[in-house]
Design a protein around this motif. Structure first.
Motif, PDB file in Angstrom:
ATOM      1  N   ARG A 172       1.000  -1.405  -0.176  1.00  9.09           N
ATOM      2  CA  ARG A 172       0.163  -0.350   0.108  1.00  9.09           C
ATOM      3  C   ARG A 172       1.024   0.991   0.422  1.00  9.09           C
ATOM      4  O   ARG A 172       0.304   1.974  -0.175  1.00  9.09           O
ATOM      5  N   GLY A 173       1.689   1.352   0.896  1.00 11.55           N
ATOM      6  CA  GLY A 173       3.121   2.173   0.708  1.00 11.55           C
ATOM      7  C   GLY A 173       3.325   2.442  -0.350  1.00 11.55           C
ATOM      8  O   GLY A 173       3.651   3.713  -0.458  1.00 11.55           O
ATOM      9  N   ALA A 223       2.199   1.816  -3.554  1.00 11.78           N
ATOM     10  CA  ALA A 223       1.490   1.797  -4.931  1.00 11.78           C
ATOM     11  C   ALA A 223       1.175   3.673  -4.524  1.00 11.78           C
ATOM     12  O   ALA A 223       0.536   4.450  -5.344  1.00 11.78           O
ATOM     13  N   PHE A 224       1.365   4.155  -2.729  1.00 11.78           N
ATOM     14  CA  PHE A 224       1.349   5.091  -2.759  1.00 11.78           C
ATOM     15  C   PHE A 224       1.931   6.683  -3.904  1.00 11.78           C
ATOM     16  O   PHE A 224       1.485   7.500  -3.869  1.00 11.78           O
ATOM     17  N   PHE A 225       3.629   5.668  -3.739  1.00 15.94           N
ATOM     18  CA  PHE A 225       4.337   6.404  -3.984  1.00 15.94           C
ATOM     19  C   PHE A 225       4.395   6.882  -5.721  1.00 15.94           C
ATOM     20  O   PHE A 225       4.572   7.470  -5.906  1.00 15.94           O
ATOM     21  N   SER A 282       1.337   6.548  -7.286  1.00 17.19           N
ATOM     22  CA  SER A 282      -0.576   8.062  -7.588  1.00 17.19           C
ATOM     23  C   SER A 282      -0.669   7.921  -6.306  1.00 17.19           C
ATOM     24  O   SER A 282      -1.148   7.661  -5.117  1.00 17.19           O
ATOM     25  N   THR A 283      -1.116   9.394  -5.491  1.00 16.83           N
ATOM     26  CA  THR A 283      -1.424   9.870  -4.817  1.00 16.83           C
ATOM     27  C   THR A 283      -2.736   9.956  -5.147  1.00 16.83           C
ATOM     28  O   THR A 283      -2.788  10.723  -4.687  1.00 16.83           O
ATOM     29  N   GLN A 284      -3.234   9.932  -6.257  1.00 16.09           N
ATOM     30  CA  GLN A 284      -4.949  10.044  -6.663  1.00 16.09           C
ATOM     31  C   GLN A 284      -5.193   9.201  -6.416  1.00 16.09           C
ATOM     32  O   GLN A 284      -5.364   8.117  -6.202  1.00 16.09           O
ATOM     33  N   PRO A 285      -6.597   8.985  -5.279  1.00 18.62           N
ATOM     34  CA  PRO A 285      -7.146   8.453  -4.071  1.00 18.62           C
ATOM     35  C   PRO A 285      -8.163   8.146  -4.739  1.00 18.62           C
ATOM     36  O   PRO A 285      -8.942   8.599  -5.941  1.00 18.62           O
TER      37      PRO A 285
END
Length: 61
Positions: free
Chosen positions: A32-33, A35-37, A39-42
Motif C-alpha cells: 500500500r505504501g 502504491a501511494f508513491f 499514484s497519489t490520486q485517491p
C-alpha cells in the motif's frame, strides 16, 4: 509483480520462521505504501452498500 512478492513473503516466512499471517500483513502495508508513491490520486469506492436503503432499516424516516 505479485508472483515475486508472494515468493518474497514465502521466503521470509520459511527462512526466519516468521508467522505467515504477520509477514503477509506487513507485506500488504508495504505494498500500500509503494502504491501511494506510484499514484497519489485517491480512488473512490462507489458501492451500493455505502448508502443505506429503506429496506435495511438504517434510514432516518
Amino acid at each position: 509483480m505479485s508472483v515475486s512478492f508472494c515468493a518474497m513473503t514465502g521466503h521470509l516466512t520459511h527462512r526466519f520462521s516468521l508467522p505467515p499471517f504477520l509477514v503477509t500483513l506487513a507485506g500488504t502495508f508495504f505494498a500500500r505504501g509503494a502504491a501511494f508513491f506510484v499514484s497519489t490520486q485517491p480512488i473512490g469506492i462507489d458501492h451500493m452498500v455505502d448508502s443505506p436503503t429503506p429496506k435495511s432499516g438504517l434510514s432516518s424516516a
